[in-house]
Design a protein around this motif. Structure first.
Motif, mmCIF file in Angstrom:
data_model
loop_
_atom_site.group_PDB
_atom_site.id
_atom_site.type_symbol
_atom_site.label_atom_id
_atom_site.label_comp_id
_atom_site.label_asym_id
_atom_site.label_seq_id
_atom_site.Cartn_x
_atom_site.Cartn_y
_atom_site.Cartn_z
ATOM 1 N N ILE A 39 10.730 20.537 -10.755
ATOM 2 C CA ILE A 39 11.684 21.515 -10.228
ATOM 3 C C ILE A 39 12.870 20.794 -9.578
ATOM 4 C CG2 ILE A 39 12.039 23.328 -8.495
ATOM 5 C CD1 ILE A 39 9.103 24.169 -9.013
ATOM 6 N N GLY A 40 12.587 19.668 -8.951
ATOM 7 C CA GLY A 40 13.647 18.894 -8.317
ATOM 8 C C GLY A 40 14.608 18.248 -9.299
ATOM 9 N N GLY A 41 14.242 18.194 -10.579
ATOM 10 C CA GLY A 41 15.134 17.662 -11.601
ATOM 11 C C GLY A 41 15.067 16.157 -11.780
ATOM 12 N N VAL A 42 14.082 15.493 -11.167
ATOM 13 C CA VAL A 42 13.998 14.034 -11.279
ATOM 14 C C VAL A 42 13.024 13.572 -12.357
ATOM 15 C CG1 VAL A 42 14.796 13.617 -8.927
ATOM 16 C CG2 VAL A 42 12.354 13.842 -9.353
ATOM 17 N N HIS A 43 12.218 14.497 -12.887
ATOM 18 C CA HIS A 43 11.276 14.169 -13.964
ATOM 19 C C HIS A 43 11.142 15.344 -14.919
ATOM 20 C CE1 HIS A 43 9.692 10.293 -12.810
ATOM 21 N NE2 HIS A 43 9.548 10.712 -11.561
ATOM 22 N N TYR A 44 10.797 15.014 -16.155
ATOM 23 C CA TYR A 44 10.423 16.017 -17.152
ATOM 24 C C TYR A 44 8.950 16.369 -16.933
ATOM 25 C CZ TYR A 44 14.580 14.614 -19.774
ATOM 26 O OH TYR A 44 15.866 14.349 -20.160
ATOM 27 N N PRO A 45 8.508 17.532 -17.410
ATOM 28 C CA PRO A 45 7.083 17.857 -17.320
ATOM 29 C C PRO A 45 6.202 16.771 -17.948
ATOM 30 C CG PRO A 45 8.307 19.820 -17.917
ATOM 31 C CD PRO A 45 9.288 18.661 -17.948
ATOM 32 N N SER A 46 6.614 16.227 -19.083
ATOM 33 C CA SER A 46 5.802 15.193 -19.736
ATOM 34 C C SER A 46 5.704 13.925 -18.888
ATOM 35 C CB SER A 46 6.354 14.871 -21.127
ATOM 36 O OG SER A 46 7.711 14.479 -21.044
ATOM 37 N N ASP A 47 6.722 13.617 -18.087
ATOM 38 C CA ASP A 47 6.676 12.442 -17.201
ATOM 39 C C ASP A 47 5.571 12.578 -16.162
ATOM 40 O OD1 ASP A 47 9.017 11.605 -18.483
ATOM 41 O OD2 ASP A 47 10.322 12.172 -16.815
ATOM 42 N N VAL A 48 5.506 13.745 -15.538
ATOM 43 C CA VAL A 48 4.522 13.934 -14.468
ATOM 44 C C VAL A 48 3.119 14.118 -15.027
ATOM 45 C CG1 VAL A 48 6.235 14.776 -12.805
ATOM 46 C CG2 VAL A 48 4.961 16.431 -14.186
ATOM 47 N N ILE A 49 3.004 14.734 -16.188
ATOM 48 C CA ILE A 49 1.688 14.870 -16.828
ATOM 49 C C ILE A 49 1.165 13.484 -17.191
ATOM 50 C CG2 ILE A 49 0.481 15.696 -18.894
ATOM 51 C CD1 ILE A 49 2.391 18.194 -18.751
ATOM 52 N N ALA A 50 2.020 12.655 -17.776
ATOM 53 C CA ALA A 50 1.609 11.299 -18.144
ATOM 54 C C ALA A 50 1.259 10.484 -16.897
ATOM 55 C CB ALA A 50 2.712 10.605 -18.942
ATOM 56 N N GLY A 51 2.051 10.615 -15.847
ATOM 57 C CA GLY A 51 1.773 9.887 -14.610
ATOM 58 C C GLY A 51 0.459 10.304 -13.983
ATOM 59 N N PHE A 52 0.212 11.611 -13.936
ATOM 60 C CA PHE A 52 -1.024 12.127 -13.350
ATOM 61 C C PHE A 52 -2.233 11.684 -14.175
ATOM 62 C CE2 PHE A 52 -4.181 15.153 -11.935
ATOM 63 C CZ PHE A 52 -3.884 15.315 -10.585
ATOM 64 N N ALA A 53 -2.115 11.807 -15.498
ATOM 65 C CA ALA A 53 -3.224 11.415 -16.380
ATOM 66 C C ALA A 53 -3.507 9.919 -16.268
ATOM 67 C CB ALA A 53 -2.906 11.796 -17.825
ATOM 68 N N ALA A 54 -2.465 9.106 -16.225
ATOM 69 C CA ALA A 54 -2.651 7.654 -16.103
ATOM 70 C C ALA A 54 -3.294 7.299 -14.762
ATOM 71 C CB ALA A 54 -1.313 6.934 -16.263
ATOM 72 N N GLY A 55 -2.871 7.964 -13.697
ATOM 73 C CA GLY A 55 -3.461 7.710 -12.381
ATOM 74 C C GLY A 55 -4.918 8.110 -12.318
ATOM 75 N N ALA A 56 -5.231 9.262 -12.888
ATOM 76 C CA ALA A 56 -6.624 9.719 -12.905
ATOM 77 C C ALA A 56 -7.479 8.795 -13.777
ATOM 78 C CB ALA A 56 -6.703 11.159 -13.405
ATOM 79 N N ALA A 57 -6.941 8.388 -14.934
ATOM 80 C CA ALA A 57 -7.681 7.491 -15.821
ATOM 81 C C ALA A 57 -7.914 6.132 -15.156
ATOM 82 C CB ALA A 57 -6.931 7.317 -17.136
ATOM 83 N N ALA A 58 -6.901 5.605 -14.498
ATOM 84 C CA ALA A 58 -7.067 4.324 -13.795
ATOM 85 C C ALA A 58 -8.099 4.464 -12.688
ATOM 86 C CB ALA A 58 -5.723 3.860 -13.234
ATOM 87 N N GLY A 59 -8.056 5.584 -11.995
ATOM 88 C CA GLY A 59 -8.988 5.824 -10.892
ATOM 89 C C GLY A 59 -10.436 5.909 -11.325
ATOM 90 N N ILE A 60 -10.666 6.221 -12.573
ATOM 91 C CA ILE A 60 -12.048 6.275 -13.080
ATOM 92 C C ILE A 60 -12.711 4.905 -12.961
ATOM 93 C CG2 ILE A 60 -13.402 6.548 -15.212
ATOM 94 C CD1 ILE A 60 -11.569 8.951 -15.856
ATOM 95 N N PHE A 61 -11.921 3.831 -12.955
ATOM 96 C CA PHE A 61 -12.496 2.489 -12.816
ATOM 97 C C PHE A 61 -13.112 2.269 -11.453
ATOM 98 C CE2 PHE A 61 -9.832 1.803 -16.531
ATOM 99 C CZ PHE A 61 -10.713 1.091 -17.327
ATOM 100 N N MET A 62 -12.864 3.151 -10.505
ATOM 101 C CA MET A 62 -13.572 3.098 -9.223
ATOM 102 C C MET A 62 -15.058 3.410 -9.427
ATOM 103 S SD MET A 62 -11.662 2.212 -6.684
ATOM 104 C CE MET A 62 -12.867 2.534 -5.413
ATOM 105 N N PHE A 63 -15.359 4.196 -10.454
ATOM 106 C CA PHE A 63 -16.708 4.715 -10.646
ATOM 107 C C PHE A 63 -17.549 3.878 -11.622
ATOM 108 C CE2 PHE A 63 -14.063 8.136 -9.174
ATOM 109 C CZ PHE A 63 -14.862 8.788 -8.250
ATOM 110 N N VAL A 64 -16.944 2.872 -12.254
ATOM 111 C CA VAL A 64 -17.697 2.063 -13.221
ATOM 112 C C VAL A 64 -18.055 0.701 -12.673
ATOM 113 C CG1 VAL A 64 -16.846 3.232 -15.263
ATOM 114 C CG2 VAL A 64 -15.583 1.266 -14.376
#
Length: 169
Positions: free
Chosen positions: A144-169
């Motif tokens: 909404i702020g105009g600094v990212h596209y929806p795909s930018d934030v979806i990719a960022g969130f998914a990458a962060g969540a995927a990286a965070g899974i390494f806490m559990f392995v």
């Protein structure tokens, strides 16, 4: 959502920012929430690390290295992609002022929030879920702020969540 023509994204952006048009108080509140969420996440992570270190937790280094290494990798990928930000590409007036050029994909801001939330999820599940929700709210604000596209934030969130899974392995 939007297609590839200038008018389609411009119309999309006008639609998602319509509730803020002519309401400076709403824009100020949105900007304040963006700052609050950012500050909260970046304060929460060192607090957790200090707690883990002083408690002698065996998982301290994992809590440091998983976000650290993945942040460096994401930063390199983002530099290679070097996608222009919406306010660079389209004739829009962003609600969040930023002078950065390029490096929009994936959102490192949203990535950081997601990976920190995943570290919290490992140690304190309730706080982790809360921070994941805060990250999702922050992602919406960045679009909404105009600094990212929806795909930018979806990719960022998914990458962060995927990286965070390494806490559990």
């Amino acid at each position: 959502m939007y297609r590839n023509s200038d008018q389609d994204y411009k119309k999309f952006y006008e639609r998602i920012t319509a509730p803020f048009a002519g309401h400076p108080g709403r824009v100020r509140a949105m900007r304040a929430l963006n700052r609050i969420l950012t500050a909260m996440m970046y304060a929460a992570y060192p607090v957790l690390l200090i707690r883990l270190y002083t408690a002698g937790s065996e998982a301290f280094w994992r809590a440091v290295l998983v976000p650290g290494i993945s942040f460096v990798i994401l930063s390199l990928v983002r530099r290679l992609i070097n996608r222009p930000r919406p306010y660079e590409r389209w004739e829009i007036r962003p609600l969040i002022h930023k002078n950065t050029h390029g490096k929009s994909m994936p959102s490192r801001h949203v990535f950081s929030t997601a990976v920190i939330a995943m570290v919290y999820l490992y140690f304190y599940p309730g706080a982790g879920v809360f921070f994941l929700l805060c990250g999702a709210a922050g992602a919406v604000i960045r679009v909404i702020g105009g600094v990212h596209y929806p795909s930018d934030v979806i990719a960022g969130f998914a990458a962060g969540a995927a990286a965070g899974i390494f806490m559990f392995v």
